[in-house]
Design an enzyme around this catalytic site. Structure first.
Site, PDB file in Angstrom:
ATOM      1  N   HIS A 260       0.858  -1.187   0.000  1.00 17.70           N
ATOM      2  CA  HIS A 260       0.000   0.000   0.000  1.00 17.70           C
ATOM      3  C   HIS A 260       0.895   1.239   0.000  1.00 17.70           C
ATOM      4  O   HIS A 260       1.653   1.446   0.929  1.00 17.70           O
ATOM      5  CB  HIS A 260      -0.899  -0.032   1.232  1.00 17.70           C
ATOM      6  CG  HIS A 260      -1.936   1.040   1.242  1.00 17.70           C
ATOM      7  ND1 HIS A 260      -3.063   0.989   0.462  1.00 17.70           N
ATOM      8  CD2 HIS A 260      -2.013   2.200   1.929  1.00 17.70           C
ATOM      9  CE1 HIS A 260      -3.790   2.068   0.675  1.00 17.70           C
ATOM     10  NE2 HIS A 260      -3.177   2.826   1.561  1.00 17.70           N
ATOM     11  N   ASP A 262       0.549   5.159  -0.217  1.00 15.71           N
ATOM     12  CA  ASP A 262      -0.294   6.345  -0.267  1.00 15.71           C
ATOM     13  C   ASP A 262       0.326   7.329  -1.257  1.00 15.71           C
ATOM     14  O   ASP A 262       1.504   7.667  -1.144  1.00 15.71           O
ATOM     15  CB  ASP A 262      -0.417   6.965   1.127  1.00 15.71           C
ATOM     16  CG  ASP A 262      -1.282   6.093   2.035  1.00 15.71           C
ATOM     17  OD1 ASP A 262      -2.273   5.536   1.527  1.00 15.71           O
ATOM     18  OD2 ASP A 262      -0.967   5.957   3.230  1.00 15.71           O
ATOM     19  N   ASP A 372      -8.082   1.207   1.676  1.00 15.58           N
ATOM     20  CA  ASP A 372      -7.976   2.275   2.665  1.00 15.58           C
ATOM     21  C   ASP A 372      -8.808   3.465   2.197  1.00 15.58           C
ATOM     22  O   ASP A 372      -8.403   4.186   1.300  1.00 15.58           O
ATOM     23  CB  ASP A 372      -6.488   2.668   2.761  1.00 15.58           C
ATOM     24  CG  ASP A 372      -6.210   3.632   3.896  1.00 15.58           C
ATOM     25  OD1 ASP A 372      -7.076   3.796   4.761  1.00 15.58           O
ATOM     26  OD2 ASP A 372      -5.110   4.218   3.901  1.00 15.58           O
ATOM     27  N   HIS A 577      -6.948   9.253  -1.229  1.00 17.48           N
ATOM     28  CA  HIS A 577      -7.648   9.098   0.050  1.00 17.48           C
ATOM     29  C   HIS A 577      -6.948   9.689   1.283  1.00 17.48           C
ATOM     30  O   HIS A 577      -7.429   9.501   2.400  1.00 17.48           O
ATOM     31  CB  HIS A 577      -8.017   7.630   0.290  1.00 17.48           C
ATOM     32  CG  HIS A 577      -6.842   6.695   0.441  1.00 17.48           C
ATOM     33  ND1 HIS A 577      -6.487   5.779  -0.515  1.00 17.48           N
ATOM     34  CD2 HIS A 577      -5.964   6.516   1.451  1.00 17.48           C
ATOM     35  CE1 HIS A 577      -5.449   5.090  -0.102  1.00 17.48           C
ATOM     36  NE2 HIS A 577      -5.101   5.506   1.092  1.00 17.48           N
TER      37      HIS A 577
END
Ligand code: ZN
Length: 1022
Positions: A260, A262, A372, A577
């Protein structure tokens, strides 16, 4: 003959094995102490420090100075490049040789001018393999470069992870040397670790745990750390345990490598590019060694970055995509927030994402991948389906603070009834480690036991990148089918979801939104980002419509395909997000606001170009209406260089009209009263504004219906203490509601600022504190059914929350909120925990509270946070969290909201249309003096909204028109157009023709049938 005594003490046997592999205790004599053998210093290590993130070619040309291990470098966000010269001793022939590198920060090894492997201590990567088995003919001397970013995997928070970054952090390299590595010891350590964890996880209630216990004890007995010859016997014991198989009914865990990353969060966008490089190149190295290893990777934007920054790595990725190991997933441009982007923005996330994956890899994603996010719009299932996606993987709902979501595997049914198969990995994480604990959790936490016998496990360090390690893969490979543990498959999303579909008969269905009972502050934090998003969505909407019309009008007009794509991609990127929710650091906010400025500036140029074609380059004032209904509004207008003035004008739907003033049926009147109140009236509304700017009364003139309850005030500003439990920018907790304080300190009492028959303006200012003030213009326009509040707030608070309240004379158990392509209801009561957990909710341009035949709507032009409790409608305005951005929301803000009482239902009262009007201003344009009003599109039903008109992605000659049913009704509507259309066909949201539906075109127009909240896309062939 001597016989070993049988020992029964579970604790001593378990702890003995733990100490045997401990990296803290007894390393002088235990197995762990034998992982590394001899070491050898580097020939030389030199460094070069750069404030910027520069490419390798530039870095390698710089002057490198000698570096001594332990020396500090920095500060935060700089980059230190190291040049490492090494020579492997001849005597290490036949040995596995590593470069051991322990440093702060995130490092990447460059070899032969290419990125080669990540080296990040936090991500459990400190070893770079120089040779697996040193041969004489191999080069023993080597020069490598190591690029160390001065930030950690999760940024550089001062004191805690989510604190604002420490700008002066220092970094160092603690260890850099050559070592002999024992692969045998590594393998045996992994065996031990998995068995010890099995003992612990299965506990004292299961016999299988005891079998593991006696196995490890025997392994310690068999294994002499100083004698590698003893290792195979110990390994054989472990294998014997691991290869005792399960029965057929055992649960299967589908393990997928994942990382993951971001796209921006506690670090800026630019660092994310390097995070992708470091993480993904390591994944490619793992794939070379592990042909079964599969890695699921989302976010087209990140692939796009890697393509332009690391073209060599990108072509290796293309190779592994072809082999089916590196799997692009998700189908979106970024993993966006699931609440705030508009419906069209969500469509464009998929359109840009799916088209990119298709162009670069020939792949169409079948699953939406959003582990997420801070909530999930009830329109997502339909949007996914419209983009060729029927599976959904996410995780965040396990963070709910109040209610435990009842399913892990289920059908999610959206607002219109579309269904997608949805899975929340029961391990409740998207960054697992492949440990026994992860596997056991995946079975125990599974809330669909007996209904779903497969679950997903995403393994790899995440959030700030890092990704999977060889150790994680080794762990999983040991227990693929080991009695007592779930079966493990190194699997792909496609394989996994196919299994779920094959056995889906007993799955439950969840209808409506998936509301995250946490992070509700993200609807409000970083107000400028929210404003940028809303305004840029509207601007791109208008540019596309105007450009499409210009295309039909003038064959020479160049539809700005590339420029629009660039601007859309910036907007979509900011919907990531942690950006649009406002949960990012200040550097990210600055980047995001700059991108909005780019969109506004370049977008204004594009709009002007298109409108110039529509207005035929005249000099008279005209107005362009991008919305699909006729509008009559008061606007500020200007002829040539003359003075600007107000005018009441009528502009046809999706069309243009010269400014021709009409007289209002009832002029606006504004009267200051002796008691300090001001009465405003326009024939539709009558309101009494108190001295402090609150409304004593707001009524519908024709029906004499009052909206403000007795002894209540509308437009009441209120302040709350806003100190969450931890997640500062993210969370507003339920207890903030108990700290309500009305803002009552009047700086400038209500006074008539201007008054004409077209517009009355009353202004007022209030003091919030000695640092913050509110100045407001309360505006009533002729012919307008809502009262508008143009608001300026100078905001310098700390951990406070500003809202505005409208108590209304309405009794209803539910309030309605606009969402993407529709609306939904949420309770105004607190009966159950599911109700009271929704004390702060999100919505888009409007919310409404109605009883039969009367209601009040609250409209806004850039806000997303609401609450509706009993008869009070509240709009959330500004927050003041201090981390991760210590300056979040400080400064001056401008925003507008409006209150609209109405008879009938909100649908009948055209609340939806008025909320659009507030957000999509009529655009000024110049036209010929003899220009006649014209309209390009109109829709026969008020329920149906023509949302988007754009050129088809696949080129000139076709226009896409996207409509949706907004009332929640089944309806037949006619889309009329004056454009020269030759052919009409249905298409999906990716603009692929749908041959199964034939368009019904009559002389009246295109006849379309809608189900409630259905989205319909058409290809109009010119
Ligand atoms: Zn994230």
């Amino acid at each position: 003959m001597y016989k070993q005594p049988v020992l029964r003490n579970r604790r001593t046997l378990l702890e003995r094995a733990e100490k045997f592999i401990s990296d803290i205790y007894f390393t002088d004599c235990n197995l762990r102490g034998r992982l590394y053998g001899e070491s050898w210093p580097l020939e030389s290590i030199t460094s070069f420090l750069s404030p910027k993130r520069i490419p390798f070619a530039e870095a390698s040309q710089q002057k490198f100075l000698p570096y001594k291990l332990g020396e500090s470098f920095g500060p935060t966000w700089w980059t230190c490049w190291f040049k490492v010269t090494l020579r492997i001793p001849e005597s290490w022939r036949g040995k596995e040789v590593h470069l051991l590198w322990e440093s702060d920060g995130e490092a990447m090894v460059w070899k032969d001018e290419q990125p080669f492997q990540g080296l990040t201590k936090e991500g459990e990567k400190t070893s770079y393999i120089l040779s697996e088995c040193l041969r004489d003919e191999e080069p023993h001397s080597l020069i490598l470069y190591v690029e160390v970013a001065c930030n950690t995997l999760s940024g550089a928070g001062q004191g805690s992870m989510i604190a604002a970054p420490d700008p002066n952090r220092k970094f160092s390299v603690q260890k850099a040397e050559l070592v002999v590595f024992s692969r045998q010891v590594r393998e045996l350590l992994t065996d031990f670790e998995m068995l010890i964890d099995t003992v612990k996880e299965l506990g004292e209630g299961e016999q299988r745990g005891y079998q593991a216990l006696f196995t490890i004890n025997e392994m310690v007995n068999l294994c002499d750390p100083s004698d590698p010859g003893s290792f195979p016997k110990a390994r054989a014991r472990a294998n014997a345990f691991f290869s005792q198989r399960n029965g057929d009914s055992q649960h299967t865990v589908h393990a997928m490598g994942h990382c993951h990353i971001d796209s921006a969060w506690l670090w800026p966008y630019e660092e994310t590019i390097r995070k992708c490089g470091r993480s993904w190149v390591t994944v490619v190295r793992l794939m070379e060694k592990n042909p079964d290893f599969i890695f699921a990777c989302s976010q087209a934007q990140q692939f796009h970055w890697v393509k332009s920054w690391y073209p060599g790595l990108f072509s290796q990725i293309q190779h592994y995509v072809k082999k089916g190991q590196f799997i692009p997933v998700g189908g979106t441009w970024v993993e966006m927030d699931g609440n705030l982007p508009s419906g069209e923005s969500m469509v464009r996330q998929f359109l840009e994402g799916q088209r990119f994956f298709n162009q670069e890899f020939g792949i169409h994603c079948k699953e939406f991948w959003l582990p997420d996010t801070f909530g999930y719009s009830a329109q997502l299932p339909q949007i996914m389906r419209g983009c060729g996606i029927s599976n959904f993987l996410t995780q965040k709902l396990s963070w709910n603070l109040v209610n435990t979501f009842p399913s892990n595997t289920f059908f999610w049914e959206g607002l219109d009834g579309s269904k997608v198969l949805t899975h929340f990995p029961p391990g409740d994480s998207y960054g697992m480690q492949g440990k026994v604990n992860d596997l056991v959790k995946s079975v125990r936490n599974n809330k669909d036991k007996g209904r779903a016998n497969h679950s997903a496990m995403l393994f790899g360090h995440g959030d700030g990148g890092g990704g999977p390690t060889q150790l994680m893969i080794d762990r999983l490979q040991r227990v693929q089918d080991t009695d007592g543990l779930p079966k493990v498959q190194l699997s792909s999303p496609d394989k996994f979801f196919s299994q779920l579909w094959a056995d889906s008969a007993l799955l439950c269905t969840w209808a409506g939104e998936l509301f995250l009972e946490l992070h509700n502050g993200t609807y409000t934090t970083q107000a400028e980002i929210k404003l940028g998003n809303r305004q840029c969505e509207a601007l791109l909407h208008d540019i596309e419509i105007a450009s499409s019309l210009a295309l039909c009008r003038d064959a020479n007009f160049q539809y700005p395909v590339e420029k629009l794509q660039t601007l859309w991609r910036l907007l979509l990127l900011n919907q990531f997000h942690d950006v649009i929710p406002g949960s990012c650091i200040e550097m990210v906010v600055e980047d995001a606001l700059r991108y909005y400025e780019d969109i506004r500036r370049d977008g204004a140029g594009l709009l002007r170009d298109a409108l110039r074609v529509l207005g035929s380059k005249g000099t008279s004032a005209a107005l362009f209406n991008s919305l699909p209904w006729e509008r009559t509004e008061v606007v500020q207008t200007q002829d040539g260089a003359g003075p600007s003035r107000l005018a009441l004008v009528r502009v046809p739907s999706v069309g243009l009209a010269p400014v021709k003033e009409t007289q209002p049926v009832t002029p606006v009147s504004v009267t200051a009263q002796d008691d300090g109140t001001v009465v405003m009236e326009n024939g539709i509304l009558r309101t009494v504004v108190n001295r402090d700017g609150t409304l004593a009364s707001l009524s519908l003139v024709n029906v004499s219906r009052e909206a403000v309850p007795d002894s209540c005030h509308g437009n009441q500003f209120v302040m709350f203490d806003d100190v969450p439990l931890y997640w500062d920018a993210w969370d507003v907790m339920d207890y903030h509601l108990q700290t309500r304080k009305p803002v009552q300190d009047v700086l400038q009492p209500a006074r008539v600022l201007s008054s004409s028959e077209l517009r009355g303006v009353v202004s007022c200012s209030l003091r919030i504190s000695d640092k913050s003030t509110i100045t407001q213009e309360i505006i009533m326009d002729a012919a307008c059914p809502y009262l508008k509040f143009n608001t300026e707030v100078a905001w310098a608070e700390s951990h406070k929350f500003l809202k505005v309240e409208f108590p209304v004379r309405v009794h209803s158990l539910n309030a309605t909120y606009e969402i993407q392509f529709g609306h939904l209801q949420r309770p105004t009561h607190r009966n159950t925990s599911w109700d009271w957990a929704r004390y702060e909710v999100w919505g888009h341009k409007w919310a409404d509270l109605s009883e039969h035949n009367f209601g009040v709507a609250l409209l806004n032009d850039c806000k997303y946070g609401y609450s509706g409790y009993k008869n009070i409608m509240t709009l959330s305005l500004l927050r003041a969290p201090k981390s991760p951005d210590a300056n979040a929301d400080m400064g001056t803000h401008h925003f507008t909201y409006a209150i609209m009482p109405h008879t009938g239902s909100f649908q009948e009262a055209a609340v939806i249309q008025h909320a659009y009007n507030l957000n999509f201003p009529l655009r000024s344009v110049q036209c010929d003096t003899d220009c006649a009003p014209w309209s390009a599109f109109s829709v026969s039903s008020a329920a149906v909204i023509l949302e988007t008109v754009k050129q088809a992605e696949d080129g000139k000659g076709a226009i896409v028109a996207r409509l949706y049913e907004s009332h929640g009704s089944s309806v037949t509507a006619t889309l009329r157009t004056t454009l020269p259309i030759n052919e009409v066909c249905f298409c999906d949201l990716l603009e692929r023709r749908d041959p199964s539906r034939v368009a019904h075109v009559t002389s009246e127009g295109i006849i379309l049938h809608f189900n409630p909240f259905q989205i319909v896309s058409l290809l109009l062939i010119l």
